[in-house]
Enzyme design. Structure first.
Site, mmCIF file in Angstrom:
data_model
loop_
_atom_site.group_PDB
_atom_site.id
_atom_site.type_symbol
_atom_site.label_atom_id
_atom_site.label_comp_id
_atom_site.label_asym_id
_atom_site.label_seq_id
_atom_site.Cartn_x
_atom_site.Cartn_y
_atom_site.Cartn_z
ATOM 1 N N GLY A 14 0.809 -1.204 0.000
ATOM 2 C CA GLY A 14 0.000 0.000 0.000
ATOM 3 C C GLY A 14 0.847 1.261 0.000
ATOM 4 O O GLY A 14 2.061 1.211 -0.189
ATOM 5 N N HIS A 18 7.392 -3.528 1.183
ATOM 6 C CA HIS A 18 7.419 -2.573 0.084
ATOM 7 C C HIS A 18 8.081 -1.282 0.581
ATOM 8 O O HIS A 18 7.681 -0.735 1.610
ATOM 9 C CB HIS A 18 6.000 -2.246 -0.390
ATOM 10 N N GLU A 61 9.765 2.793 -3.351
ATOM 11 C CA GLU A 61 9.044 2.885 -4.627
ATOM 12 C C GLU A 61 8.358 4.248 -4.684
ATOM 13 O O GLU A 61 8.763 5.129 -5.438
ATOM 14 C CB GLU A 61 8.022 1.763 -4.770
ATOM 15 N N ASP A 104 5.362 -8.127 -10.472
ATOM 16 C CA ASP A 104 4.473 -7.343 -9.614
ATOM 17 C C ASP A 104 3.057 -7.866 -9.812
ATOM 18 O O ASP A 104 2.722 -8.924 -9.312
ATOM 19 C CB ASP A 104 4.582 -5.851 -9.897
#
Length: 257
Positions: free
Chosen positions: A81, A109, A112, A193
């Site tokens: 998220g 994550h 990015e 992904d």
């Protein structure tokens, strides 16, 4: 059919209980489907449970992982998220898992949609892998301290070329830092992904890497070995896949000598 020899699928269970299923029932259903698919194809598979950064659910996801990790399908946890404005530090359950279970299968994550700081937060929280991580290039061009930490701790980056361009993590494909990461000794893998939203496959990502960055077959084989080494599936499973992979490479070499 895309040449995949081992796979880890990830999803956010809380997004699937709007119709009344419990989160555990969602995980049970998906785990059963993955087990059946693995049986049908012979491809070992695991499931990573994601918590969304923008929600207060990391503790519940970590507990869900603990309850299901002995079943052989659930193999790790992730934070996914929006990165900007939702730091890893807002989800202390991740760091607690790393502290209580050394080497815990944590992939986060980071790097990015947010910068180097988000990657430092992932490193400090105990991540063994980082999803995307393209902003490492900013550190490489600056003081290189994050690069040193990632190499020292053997942290693996999950690189998604097409997705990184589509999301704006990199401006265009020829600006992607993949080649620089390899030159700096960072362990990376090529990942799709989201195959549907990114309209890609693993073989297409390897084709892009070869055509855009001039990667050799040997370099792509090394990335695949690093991906297998970094997998959260049991060691005996990874070892068996590595043996099959090495055998396939030997056959390929003999045919193209």
């Amino acid at each position: 059919h895309d040449g995949v020899v081992l796979t880890e699928l990830r999803f956010a269970p809380p997004l699937h209980n709007a119709q009344g299923m419990s989160t555990q029932a969602v995980v049970d259903a998906v785990s059963q489907g993955i087990a059946q698919g693995s049986h049908n194809t012979g491809v070992p598979a695991g499931l990573i449970l994601c918590a969304l950064r923008c929600n207060d659910e990391a503790e519940a996801i970590v507990e869900l992982y603990r309850k299901n990790r002995e079943g052989g399908i659930v193999v790790g946890v992730d934070l996914a998220g929006p990165e900007a404005g939702f730091p890893v530090t807002q989800h202390p359950a991740i760091a607690r898992l790393a502290a209580m279970q050394p080497g815990a299968p944590i992939t986060l994550h980071a790097g990015e949609a947010a910068g180097v700081q988000s990657m430092w937060e992932a490193v400090n929280a105990g991540a063994r892998r980082i999803g995307h991580g393209v902003r490492l290039i900013d550190d490489i061009l600056a003081d290189r301290s994050l690069l040193a930490a990632i190499r020292e701790r053997n942290i693996h980056l999950e690189i998604c070329l097409s997705s990184n361009v589509q999301t704006g993590a990199v401006a265009q494909m020829d600006a992607h830092p993949l080649r620089r990461f390899l030159d700096e000794g960072v362990k990376v893998s090529l990942d799709a992904d989201n195959r549907l939203m990114s309209a890609t496959s693993h073989s297409q990502e390897f084709d892009i890497a070869r055509a855009q960055f001039g990667l050799s077959l040997s370099q792509m084989q090394t990335m695949t070995r690093h991906a297998l080494d970094a997998s959260f599936l049991p060691e005996v499973t990874r070892r068996a896949v590595l043996q099959r992979y090495a055998g396939a490479l030997a056959i390929y070499a003999s045919l193209h000598h």
